[in-house]
Design a protein around this motif. Sequence first.
Motif, PDB file in Angstrom:
ATOM      1  N   SER A   1       0.840  -1.196   0.000  1.00  0.00           N
ATOM      2  CA  SER A   1       0.000   0.000   0.000  1.00  0.00           C
ATOM      3  C   SER A   1       0.876   1.248   0.000  1.00  0.00           C
ATOM      4  CB  SER A   1      -0.904   0.025   1.242  1.00  0.00           C
ATOM      5  OG  SER A   1      -1.711  -1.133   1.298  1.00  0.00           O
ATOM      6  N   PHE A   2       0.397   2.284  -0.674  1.00  0.00           N
ATOM      7  CA  PHE A   2       1.090   3.571  -0.696  1.00  0.00           C
ATOM      8  C   PHE A   2       0.186   4.644  -0.108  1.00  0.00           C
ATOM      9  CE2 PHE A   2       3.829   1.441  -3.653  1.00  0.00           C
ATOM     10  CZ  PHE A   2       5.059   2.072  -3.512  1.00  0.00           C
TER      11      PHE A   2
ATOM     12  N   LEU B   1       6.489   7.819  -5.909  1.00  0.00           N
ATOM     13  CA  LEU B   1       5.796   6.703  -6.567  1.00  0.00           C
ATOM     14  C   LEU B   1       5.804   6.884  -8.081  1.00  0.00           C
ATOM     15  CD1 LEU B   1       4.223   4.107  -6.542  1.00  0.00           C
ATOM     16  CD2 LEU B   1       2.123   5.424  -6.140  1.00  0.00           C
TER      17      LEU B   1
ATOM     18  N   LEU C   1      -4.002   2.823  -2.924  1.00  0.00           N
ATOM     19  CA  LEU C   1      -3.422   4.151  -3.083  1.00  0.00           C
ATOM     20  C   LEU C   1      -4.243   5.120  -2.246  1.00  0.00           C
ATOM     21  CD1 LEU C   1      -2.797   4.356  -6.946  1.00  0.00           C
ATOM     22  CD2 LEU C   1      -1.060   4.161  -5.151  1.00  0.00           C
TER      23      LEU C   1
ATOM     24  N   LEU D   1       0.099   8.416  -0.115  1.00  0.00           N
ATOM     25  CA  LEU D   1       0.727   9.496  -0.869  1.00  0.00           C
ATOM     26  C   LEU D   1       0.356  10.851  -0.289  1.00  0.00           C
ATOM     27  CD1 LEU D   1       0.062   8.175  -4.488  1.00  0.00           C
ATOM     28  CD2 LEU D   1       2.044   7.766  -3.035  1.00  0.00           C
TER      29      LEU D   1
ATOM     30  N   TYR E   1      -2.227   4.115 -13.750  1.00  0.00           N
ATOM     31  CA  TYR E   1      -3.419   3.464 -13.206  1.00  0.00           C
ATOM     32  C   TYR E   1      -4.379   3.051 -14.323  1.00  0.00           C
ATOM     33  CZ  TYR E   1      -7.608   2.831 -10.288  1.00  0.00           C
ATOM     34  OH  TYR E   1      -8.724   2.325  -9.666  1.00  0.00           O
TER      35      TYR E   1
ATOM     36  N   ILE F   1       0.451  -3.045  -6.375  1.00  0.00           N
ATOM     37  CA  ILE F   1      -0.054  -2.136  -5.344  1.00  0.00           C
ATOM     38  C   ILE F   1      -1.500  -2.508  -5.047  1.00  0.00           C
ATOM     39  CG2 ILE F   1      -0.483   0.282  -4.756  1.00  0.00           C
ATOM     40  CD1 ILE F   1       1.634   1.028  -6.863  1.00  0.00           C
TER      41      ILE F   1
ATOM     42  N   VAL G   1      -8.503   2.875  -4.448  1.00  0.00           N
ATOM     43  CA  VAL G   1      -8.141   4.283  -4.324  1.00  0.00           C
ATOM     44  C   VAL G   1      -8.973   4.898  -3.209  1.00  0.00           C
ATOM     45  CG1 VAL G   1      -8.172   6.544  -5.437  1.00  0.00           C
ATOM     46  CG2 VAL G   1      -7.459   4.525  -6.730  1.00  0.00           C
TER      47      VAL G   1
ATOM     48  N   TYR H   1      -0.079  13.449  -8.553  1.00  0.00           N
ATOM     49  CA  TYR H   1      -1.287  12.643  -8.323  1.00  0.00           C
ATOM     50  C   TYR H   1      -1.960  12.304  -9.648  1.00  0.00           C
ATOM     51  CZ  TYR H   1      -1.482  13.595  -3.217  1.00  0.00           C
ATOM     52  OH  TYR H   1      -1.249  13.651  -1.873  1.00  0.00           O
TER      53      TYR H   1
END
Length: 1526
Positions: free
Chosen positions: A150-151, A209, A226, A153, A248, A223, A259, A240
């Motif tokens: 997982s990120f 990222l 996000l 951001l 994506y 992933i 998301v 972004y």
Amino acid sequence: MGTNHPPHSSPKDSLIDMDSDDALDNVPQEPGHPASNLRERRRAQNAIFEAWVTSEVGQEALKPKLKNGRPKEAADEELSIHSLMAKEGTKIIKNPREYQMELFERAKKENTIAVLDTGSGKTLIAVLLLRHIIDQELEDRASGKQPRISFFLVSSVTLVYQQFSVLEVNLDHKITRVCGADNTDNWQKAKWVKMFSECKVIVCTAEILQQCLSHSYISMNQINLLVFDEAHHTKKNHAYARIIKDFYMNVDEISRPRVFGMTASPVDAKTDVVQAALELETLLHSRIATTDDMSFTAAVKRPKEEILLYAPLTRPYETRLLQSVKAKFGHIHAFSQTFEECPRVARELGSWCADQYLIDALAEKRLKQYEEKAERTFYSSNADRDVRDLDKIHADLRSAIELLEQHRRNLDNKPFNEIDASSKIGKLNKYLSREFERSSSNRCIVFVERRHTAQLLSAVFAKKKNTHLRPASLVGSNGKGNEDSVSYRAQVMTMIKFRSGEINCLFATSVAEEGLDIPDCNLVVRFDIYRTMIQYVQSRGRARKQNSKFIHMRENGNSIHEQTILDVRFQEATMRRFCQSLPEDRRLIGHEDNLEMLLEKEKNLRVYTDDVTGAKLTYGNCLAVLANYVSVLPTDSDEPLHPTYVVLTRGSKFLSEVLLPPGSVIRSVIGRVHTRKTLAKRAAAFDACIELRKKGHLDEHLTSTQRKRVNVMRGAQLALNTKSGTKYTMLLKPSVWSHGRGTLPTELWVTMLDFPDGLERAHQPLALLTRTEMPDFPQFPLFLNDGKRSTVVCRNLHKAFRVDGDSMDRLNCFLFRVLNDVFKKKYEENAAMVSWWLAPIKDTGTIDSGASLMDILDHSLLDEVLAKDNYDWTPERPAEDLVNKFLIDPFSGAGKFISLAIEPILAPSDPTPEGSSKRKNASSIIDNSNSKWKASRDWKTWNPDQPVIRAETLWLRLNKLATPGAEDLKQRPNSGEAFLCPEPLRISVLPIPVVTTCFVFPAVIHRLDSYLIALEACDVVGVKCNPDVALAAVTKDSDNSGEHENEERTNFQRGMGENYERLEFIGDTFLKTATTIATFIQNPNDMEEDMHIIRMLMLCNKNLFETAQKLDLSQYVRSQAFARDRWYPEGLKLLEGKGANKKEAAGVFKQQLGDKTIADVCEALIGAAFVSHDKPGEKWDEEQWNAAVQAVTKLVDAKEHAMGSWDAYRMTYDKPAYQTADSTASQRDLAEKVELEHAYRFKYPRLLRSAFMHPSQPRSYESVPSYERLEFLGDALLDMTSITHLFYRFPTKDPQWLTEHKMAMVSNKFLGAVCVNIGFHKHLRYASAILEHQIREYATELLEAKRTAGSARDYWTTVSDPPKCLPDIVESFVGAMFIDSDFDYGVVQTFFNDHIMWYFEDMSIYDSFANNHPCTQLHGLMQITYGCQEYRLMARELPAPDGVEVEKKDLVAAVLVHNEVVAFSPGKSGRYARVRAAQKALEALEGLAPREFRVRFGCDCFGKVDGEKEEGVVDGEVGVGVDCGV
């Protein structure tokens, strides 16, 4: 020395020989068989260590113990920020409210954008979602699915720290954080893969990222979630938006990650709210969700909003101070921006603030900034201007700042008057005075638009001294690294003080709207009206306390202010209605079509995808990819390189050309035509990247291959094994003896051998006669049988003497008589094959240069020897003639006697007297005189009337080069007295004085052979030096030569004289100096790291060894001491004597040498060239060092060092343009100031300026590079002068002692003190506020220590470590001075004498400085305190994780005591891992008494007697120089 670093410091230290321990024999040890020697012990220790590393215990011990797995030695500043943020991190998952659970449940099912007010707990929802996703991920991994991560951001570095601290507390999984400050541009894929494999969540800026996805370090299907914090930034080309657009949307929907976006408002600009919200949903492929749940109303306390009107402001105006300054200095372009801003400040804030702003802007601390700006403007001008114009500008700048400094003092002393403030400040003052009229826990934030407004308001309210109002400013980092820059740590510290109440009123810019976690406030004031609805919403959200207030400050009659307030309120209401009107079951449909419409403008933009890795190049990332490529190009600039874009018009469209700096394989590329300038620039960058990829300068991940080429060089195997496993030929005889062999000589050269200290008895000097002239041999010692020292004096007559046939007959006869009688060797008398001759000398004291051979030699004795083989005994021979004769047992080589007296009372048949020497089975004196076997004696009848002689049995110890050892003593006759009869013996014609000299001749000729062989080695290299220096350079007298003298030497060869250790030490130093100078002058565009690699490739052990192999130098190495069977002349056929039936050796011998030993000898030969011509104490002359320069050139065998003299360095150096350009008044002023501090006048002031230019200072300011290159040069020069000082001052100290004490002289700690004591720190130019603080703090501490130190010279050791820039500029100054003086090393020596030597007149006070090193302390503790020999400090690489390619393997260092691992430390660097392991071992052993130690480890080393001591007691790997690389 070489790359392994023992026993002293060198540039090769950074490369560690990880395999040196494995170089031992690989023969398996029998089970249960104890290790009996060094090799077996090392094999056993290696096996134990390997087994421990791979065992469960070892693996568990090596696991990181911190939750986040970060090493303890992380950067201090980073840890400080993290720890500060961690203090504030709290558990936020306690009792989630209904609306939070509602949004969490929605986010589990579909992509969601949570629109909630600031402080409403959006992060809690994200944490809940992360927990859910991770739990799901663990299930997926258990079922065999591909791992995913997982990120989280964020849009700023500040938020990276903040959100990481929150997640770290609330998630029970390993997470990490990454931002640009971590230098991620230089990370390789292996590092990313390792991080991805270890972590479940990564908190990072969106750019990180995007970079990983672009380079294909990770793909979108790896992933699972996000999280977009402050999701309203998702628009246009923000990272972004690019993540969604470029990566994506290109993945199948089933493989896309979930998301989750968070924002207080989907809109951050003046635009249609509904349209902006729909576009945000489309870009994030999510749907907006909010709540009107009552729990939300209870959780988020809305403040009461009020409008605070203030009287209309005046027009912008100039204060009297501004008018006076402009009148004098209005022409200075550098001040123009300040002069323009001052009237606006006066209008907004009043005259006091305007004057304060002007004074702060023109403060003395900014002088450098203005000077650099002026210089940048001056040099960027195309006009051919006189440098004196710049000098005048600098003078005006100083005058202006001096004037403002006077006004500063006046303003500081002047009380604040309300009439000096604007109506806006007046209104705010009255309001805050009411709010803070009493003590309370209230908190207030006043939001402003500009940084200086916040700082000025803070100053105003601080000056007003309201008892209960404690003001401070909070502004963001300006990213310029100058005096105005505010670090992230400073922001966090301000926030903590605000939370604690130490500060209760913050004057803040937008950094407090979105970023730091600001505590809830009672009062929020918008001093400057917001510009957008989201500013309004976010700033209002800071007022979350019960009964809090949000104040809009509006100018009375200002319709713009009035309309702005109405607009944001309307936009907020519209946004809320839109969000709340969305049905709960609204499906995410139509987004694909909407996104297609948004991407319509980009559909014609090109995309490149690498076929191998999937790395993607787009118009969105091509600028960054190209910038990264350019940033690693070699350059002489200290500023980061950038591509230059030139945009041209083509009708209504644009065309761009990108220009790349020198060093790039492509210099320019023209892109395609586009309708917008930005697209034209990106098109050029895109095409440039494609060309670089085609040419192989971008790899499959679109990263520069330049860095990889450097890494390959850096990681090259430049070290060598220290094993002695390879057999090499060792010459036993010099080639000079073969010159002319095979013919009879007609002339001979004479070297007289005498012993002025005497021998065991009276002696007669000998002449060594040779076919060619000998060198002047030095005096050297012999050690007689009683241990007494006697000096050998070799006197060369430097004259050839004619010889005829008769003379040769005499000389041949004498030589062969000596060999036969004294040494029992009978050779075929072939005069043509003789290498040298011996002859007795009359009297050395009477021989002058005009003497003839007849005058020199004892011809009467030569005639006697020629006439008689020996004296036979007959009954007629008078008994007294038998006294003082050399008696020889013809049947025993050991039977050599000197007759002392006749014993008339004894008869041959009498028994041998008690206490005298007696043969086995000898019943009488006559039997004792005959060494034949008893059965052989019986057939011979001896004369019963012959006399009995009392004689001395000679001890035939031939190795007089060493004192008598244990083995020698075993061969000593039990009794020196013998009783003999003359008839069985031979009576030699050689007189006793000659025999006495002949008995020491084997040692003498062995040493002369060694001298001659060593000189031949020097001839191969081209080194001219004295024989003793030459021999020392090639002598290895033990298996652990080169290690500390306190360690027991293994396989020590006695009597070899000095070994190569000290010469290698000084040779390594000169080698570093020479290659450093060559690298510096020939690579003007390379920076320090690149130059280090170039130098390393020249001076590394591997290169020296390979050169030595080409030159066949190994045959000249002397690793074996005197051997009694190897000193004889070669070329002659042995007829009788030991070895007569063996094949005659060809003058060679096989010796075992380590590859590193051969490399060490190369350095020792350089050292020999250096010391043979250097003249310490005299004025330096470059001619002294030419021989050493030539030796370096020969032995490095590299095009990078082709110099044949010191002058060649000078001739090779091309002065760079920056050095020779016209200097400014400022630069000349610096030269004058520095000359007062050190008596040297610079011819090139710009070169001096470079020595004081910190890397943070842009080069463009003065077109002068930073000091890094000069520091590289000066470091080697200071090393040279420090080491030579110690080398000559302490001629008996071994290299390790010299290294340990040199460490103090060249340490950063000491050089930092030198810098401040001279005053150099005042001249440093830098662009870092933090650095200024560090320098000031250190200088204050040092000078105070100096003031209170009295006569102590080591006071500098008691203070903190200096900022690294201070020792750096000392080294760079030395380098600059050396270049400026046209390569005059004398100026370096003068600097050392003036500023360094005084501190080290008493070196004993620095013993503890060296001994404080953990490895040295461990060495002393084990050997001295505990008397333990069975310990070892070692290191091994750890295997990489399966399937993971790593740039540099991890390793572990450990301390073994009696085969038990007592301490260990993992790491990336062997050097530092060893230091940490040694330190941990010291801690583990602390307090153990010797007896407790022996019991604990079963140590019996201390009890071993000398005769039982095992060879190789210590590996030598625990010393500072060897294992720790210091």
